[in-house]
Scaffold this motif. Structure first.
Motif: not given
Length: 403
Positions: A230-231, A237-238, A256-258, A305-306
């Protein structure tokens, strides 16, 4: 620095696109050091031109706070239009007094350092360098390194004036020449660069708390292995992680919540009963390598991811299929086409489509395996990094010769 060696300076915005652009510049600088006989220095552009950082901060706000893809696109295009109005097509050869004033710090920097070659890792930065080199009266050659060919859809990032423009795909060269009328011999197709393990410099931290034991146990569990990255992705995404926890708990998942510890904590709160899941805002280097290696070796490894170009190519390089959500950013609109044409996975237009596909693939993990085979084939045929490095050296090397 040896005085007898040519000097190349790379100028890269760090705030435009989170770390993606600077990561690409880092990789490019390392390739250059091995491809040409020159001193190579990578610099952040914002300390030289602080207003670039102001624009980068606005891009971040647009990405994080836009309620949907339509609004995100409209806001982003509005910013690009304002910058294009300040620096219209052709300003490089005849800047106004206002533009000269805005460029003064860059002109002074180049006049002081006088590199043989300066590389802008955004087309806009390369345009600024063309103007500054001319204002400084230098023989410095200017290279535009196109880190994301989708940016060539925007006039802000297109110019016929750099001495050399490097692109990753033939269609990017064709589009640039059609739009600018530039000289074909000044645009070279070198192939796409991927960061490989350079990403660890941006994703890892010595202060990160290490996880207990290897991800998914000491042996391959045979379960699907998901990396949810998650960028600037927000709560979609949560919600996805909570959905997978409720409906598909028998997976190996790392979230990974960057650089967003609160997001990582919120994700973990919905899956506290799943002791084999992992949640991070930063990784240790050991975890970074372990996660990539295990997802790469698993027949059912998957990156969620996006739909960003760097993330897509990185995953393909390691043979990991992707399941992505379209970002709504115009320079990333080409990525879903790449994913679908090469069968690298799927890019979803809506969160609802993303959730449906997750349910389908985790119910039938053999669907993931088919995309994995395609990703491996794409990496072997397109992402040969030794060949890309040779092409970059062949393109940049002649610019270091005396005029």
């Amino acid at each position: 620095m040896r005085p007898d060696r040519p000097h190349i300076q790379l100028l890269s915005p760090r705030t435009w696109g989170e770390f993606g652009n600077y990561l690409a510049a880092t990789r490019f600088s390392r390739v250059l050091r091995g491809a040409v006989d020159a001193e190579v220095t990578l610099l952040e552009a914002e300390p030289i031109l602080p207003w670039l950082g102001e624009a980068g901060a606005e891009i971040r706000t647009i990405s994080l706070e836009s309620p949907d893809a339509t609004v995100r696109t409209r806001r982003y295009m509005g910013l690009m239009a304002r910058l294009q109005e300040r620096f219209p097509t052709g300003f490089e050869t005849d800047p106004t007094p206002q533009q000269i004033a805005e460029l003064a710090p860059l002109t002074a920097h180049l006049a002081t350092n006088a590199p043989d070659v300066v590389v802008g890792t955004k087309g806009f930065v390369a345009r600024l360098c063309v103007a500054a080199v001319r204002l400084a009266g230098l023989p410095t050659r200017v290279v535009s390194h196109v880190t994301n060919p989708g940016l060539l859809q925007l006039p802000l990032h297109r110019s016929p004036y750099p001495d050399l423009t490097l692109v990753g795909f033939p269609w990017a060269k064709e589009h640039l020449l059609a739009q600018t009328g530039g000289a074909p011999d000044r645009v070279r197709v070198v192939g796409p660069l991927v960061a490989q393990h350079d990403l660890r410099d941006f994703m890892t931290s010595e202060s990160a708390a290490p996880a207990a034991g290897p991800w998914g146990g000491d042996t391959d569990s045979g379960r699907p292995r998901l990396i949810v990255f998650c960028n600037r992705g927000g709560d979609v995404y949560l919600e996805l992680v909570h959905h997978i926890a409720a409906h598909h708990p028998d997976t190996d998942l790392v979230f990974v919540g960057y650089d967003d510890p609160d997001l990582a904590r919120r994700a973990a709160a919905g899956a506290s009963r799943l002791a084999h899941w992992r949640f991070h805002s930063r990784l240790t280097q050991a975890e970074y390598f372990d996660y990539i290696d295990r997802a790469s070796r698993s027949p059912y490894g998957l990156l969620v991811s996006k739909a960003g170009p760097n993330t897509t190519l990185e995953a393909a390089y390691f043979g990991i299929p992707v399941l992505m959500l379209e970002s709504g950013l115009p320079m990333e609109q080409w990525v879903p086409g790449l994913i679908h044409e090469q069968n690298l996975g799927r890019a979803c237009a809506t969160p609802e489509d993303l959730f449906r596909t997750v349910d389908d693939w985790l119910t039938r993990p053999s669907a993931i395996e088919l995309h994995k085979k395609a990703a491996i084939g794409f990496a072997e045929s397109v992402l040969d990094q030794d060949a890309v490095a040779r092409r970059i050296g062949a393109a940049v090397g002649p610019l270091l010769e005396p005029r």
